[in-house]
Enzyme design. Structure first.
Site, PDB file in Angstrom:
ATOM      1  CG  HIS A   1      -1.975  -1.039   1.026  1.00 51.04           C
ATOM      2  ND1 HIS A   1      -3.232  -0.876   1.116  1.00 51.04           N
ATOM      3  CD2 HIS A   1      -1.690  -2.515   1.236  1.00 51.04           C
ATOM      4  CE1 HIS A   1      -3.966  -2.135   0.949  1.00 51.04           C
ATOM      5  NE2 HIS A   1      -3.150  -2.935   1.080  1.00 51.04           N
TER       6      HIS A   1
ATOM      7  CG  ASP B   1      -5.048   2.287   1.538  1.00 51.02           C
ATOM      8  OD1 ASP B   1      -5.957   1.335   1.279  1.00 51.02           O
ATOM      9  OD2 ASP B   1      -3.974   1.512   1.816  1.00 51.02           O
TER      10      ASP B   1
ATOM     11  CB  THR C   1      -3.353  -0.190  -2.863  1.00 51.84           C
ATOM     12  OG1 THR C   1      -3.716  -1.115  -2.059  1.00 51.84           O
ATOM     13  CG2 THR C   1      -3.186   1.255  -2.413  1.00 51.84           C
TER      14      THR C   1
ATOM     15  CB  ALA D   1      14.999  -8.768  -5.269  1.00 49.15           C
TER      16      ALA D   1
ATOM     17  CD1 TRP E   1      -3.313  -3.111  -8.491  1.00 48.36           C
ATOM     18  CD2 TRP E   1      -3.558  -5.180  -9.644  1.00 48.36           C
ATOM     19  NE1 TRP E   1      -3.645  -2.828  -9.747  1.00 48.36           N
ATOM     20  CE2 TRP E   1      -4.006  -3.867 -10.230  1.00 48.36           C
ATOM     21  CE3 TRP E   1      -3.754  -6.583  -9.785  1.00 48.36           C
ATOM     22  CZ2 TRP E   1      -4.386  -4.345 -11.484  1.00 48.36           C
ATOM     23  CZ3 TRP E   1      -4.107  -6.481 -11.181  1.00 48.36           C
ATOM     24  CH2 TRP E   1      -4.518  -5.436 -12.127  1.00 48.36           C
ATOM     25  CG  ASN E   2       1.807  -2.532  -5.385  1.00 43.68           C
ATOM     26  OD1 ASN E   2       1.812  -1.647  -6.214  1.00 43.68           O
ATOM     27  ND2 ASN E   2       1.425  -2.938  -4.404  1.00 43.68           N
ATOM     28  CB  SER E   3       3.818  -8.648  -7.661  1.00 44.02           C
ATOM     29  OG  SER E   3       4.556  -8.374  -6.474  1.00 44.02           O
TER      30      SER E   3
ATOM     31  CG  ASP F   1      -5.556  -8.321  -3.662  1.00 40.91           C
ATOM     32  OD1 ASP F   1      -5.202  -8.561  -2.544  1.00 40.91           O
ATOM     33  OD2 ASP F   1      -4.851  -7.729  -4.523  1.00 40.91           O
TER      34      ASP F   1
END
Ligand SMILES: O=c1ccn([C@@H]2O[C@H](COP(=O)(O)OP(=O)(O)O[C@H]3O[C@H](CO)[C@@H](O)[C@H](O)[C@H]3O)[C@@H](O)[C@H]2O)c(=O)[nH]1
Length: 478
Positions: A24, A122, A144, A354, A374-376, A395
């Protein structure tokens, strides 16, 4: 001169409040920088814990100093320092946010100078919505997660009313869920988050918070029209004022380049020490030959699960770069079998954290075994890297269904964690079905870039958001 005096007087003051979690904070910091570039006055509210991690492992705080109207503030999340803040225990944060953080937040808002003109919170922080309503402050909420997950959460009451929830047990998992508009033909019980499998307070809270997302002055999503346009058109029947501004990391990269700012790849908002040595290891691997494996910042695995993935990777005969985050395997201590050690020495590289965006953009990467955070997912989409999805919770279950079934960007392992399946999927992704997945991934990556370029949908939506905040005129009919 203190920060208050430096703030451009003509710009409104926006307070940004993320849920204190890596996935987030990452995207909200990117949004914050985009808004800072646009000249808004911003206060970014971190939990004390998160802020300390950022200070320890990144230069993000000094990086933001260059924006005259920007300030970090902190607030307690209510959890003790030693709390793991990961896995299913993470959900405990919602109780302490309500009981401890909320009253402090309210007092902070009442006393903040200059006065907060708009809250950008958020979308999982129901406490922010409550306080904004009580104090009469306009609020734009930012989910997000993907549009498809947000929309499925929104439909929870409809699923319950239609008798489709609760799920009745393991034998019920392949049943089709038909009361989420736009997903009638492919959403199965097993594609719903774990909290839909048991009807408890988590399900109720998430469902109520999501309903609230559609009631503010606007709903902001880190996605783009070409990826989720179909679902977005359903969502717009319930909330016309939706701003899709993603993929935010690419959007920020593009606008920073346009304004000749520092290179994006040197910018980290990680809560962990980034091990950049894996980039030199990648430099030595052939093009498209490496499977990158990472399960994000909250996943917790048993040592049995780690070994199943590990055997699957080694037995596939493919090269792999694996992130084993500190704390990902609380029961570590089992002896590592010799064949795993040898297989990893030959073809593997294991790090504790990483520089993921750079890794995914490296030419040696050919596939991503991901938990479907979701970001990945977006980072993979942007680099055109096909995915194997092993959703862990929330999610991620819905994202992985869309990756495999709707977007054709990879394979969905779902609840299975078995070395033979891992091996087969790695081979399917990297060899057997490679061309098919690469074709879709390359096409989607191109569309993502177009969306954040001048005139693209995300580019225009961000400008519209800034304009609406400046004029405090959120036209709900737009
Ligand atoms: O070694 C690593 C591993 C991850 N990351 C970054 O960490 C972030 C992880 O975010 P995400 O992929 O979204 O996973 P989570 O950390 O699990 O994120 C939480 O927040 C997301 C956004 O709300 C949700 O989609 C997820 O389900 C939820 O678990 C990404 O930006 C990665 O680039 C690194 O920089 N280095």
């Amino acid at each position: 001169m203190d920060k208050e005096e430096q703030r451009p007087q003509t710009s409104p003051h926006v307070l940004i409040f993320p849920l204190p979690a890596q996935g987030h904070v990452n995207s909200m910091l990117k949004l914050a920088e985009l808004l800072a570039l646009a000249g808004l006055n911003l206060t970014f509210l971190n939990s004390d814990f998160v802020h300390e991690q950022l200070l320890r492992h990144t230069d993000v705080v000094s990086r933001f100093l260059k924006y005259a109207g920007f300030e970090f503030r902190t607030i307690p999340d209510g959890l003790p320092d030693e709390h793991p803040r990961a896995g299913h225990a993470f959900m405990e944060i919602f109780e302490t946010l309500e009981s401890i953080t909320k009253p402090i937040f309210k007092e902070m808002l009442v006393n903040m100078k200059p006065r907060v003109d708009c809250l950008l919170a958020d979308g999982v922080l129901g406490i922010a919505v409550d306080v904004a309503e009580e104090l009469g402050i306009p609020i734009v909420q930012f989910r997000t997660i993907s549009a498809c997950s947000t929309w499925a959460y929104f439909a929870v009451p409809d699923m319950i009313q239609a008798g489709e929830l609760p799920i009745k047990g393991k034998e019920d998992m392949d049943r089709l869920i038909t009361s989420v508009p736009g997903m009638e033909t492919f959403l199965r019980c097993r594609d719903l988050p774990g909290f839909c499998r048991v009807m408890d307070s988590t399900l109720q809270r998430i469902s109520e918070d999501t309903r609230k997302n559609f009631k503010g002055h606007g709903l902001l999503l880190n996605t783009f029209e070409d990826l989720e346009g179909d679902i977005l058109s359903h969502m717009r029947t319930k909330s016309p004022n939706i701003y899709t501004v993603g993929p935010l990391h690419l959007h920020l990269r593009t606008r920073l380049c346009d304004s000749n700012q520092t290179l994006f790849d040197q910018y980290s908002s990680s809560f962990y020490e980034v091990d950049r040595s894996c980039l030199s290891w990648l430099d030595k691997q052939p093009k498209g030959s490496v499977v990158y494996v990472s399960f994000g910042s909250l996943t917790v695995l048993s040592s049995e699960q780690v070994f199943e993935f590990w055997f699957g990777l080694v037995n596939s005969g493919k090269r792999f770069l694996w992130v084993l985050r500190p704390g990902i395997m609380p029961d570590e201590g089992k002896n590592i079998p010799v064949e795993l050690m040898e297989g990893s020495k030959k073809r593997g590289c294991i790090v504790s954290w990483a520089p993921q965006e750079e890794v995914l953009g490296h030419g040696a990467i050919g596939g991503f075994l991901t938990h479907s955070g979701w970001n990945s997912t977006l980072e993979s989409v942007v680099e055109g890297v096909p995915m194997i999805c092993w959703p862990y919770f929330a999610d991620q279950q819905i994202n992985s269904r869309f990756v495999s079934q709707v977007w054709g960007l990879g394979l969905d392992m779902k609840d299975l964690c078995d070395r033979h399946i891992v091996e087969k999927m790695v081979n399917d992704l990297m060899v057997e079905r490679r061309e098919e997945f690469l074709k879709s991934a390359t096409k989607m990556a191109k569309l993502a870039k177009e969306c954040v370029n001048v005139g693209g949908s995300s580019y225009c939506n961000l400008d519209r958001l800034v304009e609406d905040i400046r004029s405090m005129n959120f036209n709900l009919e737009k």
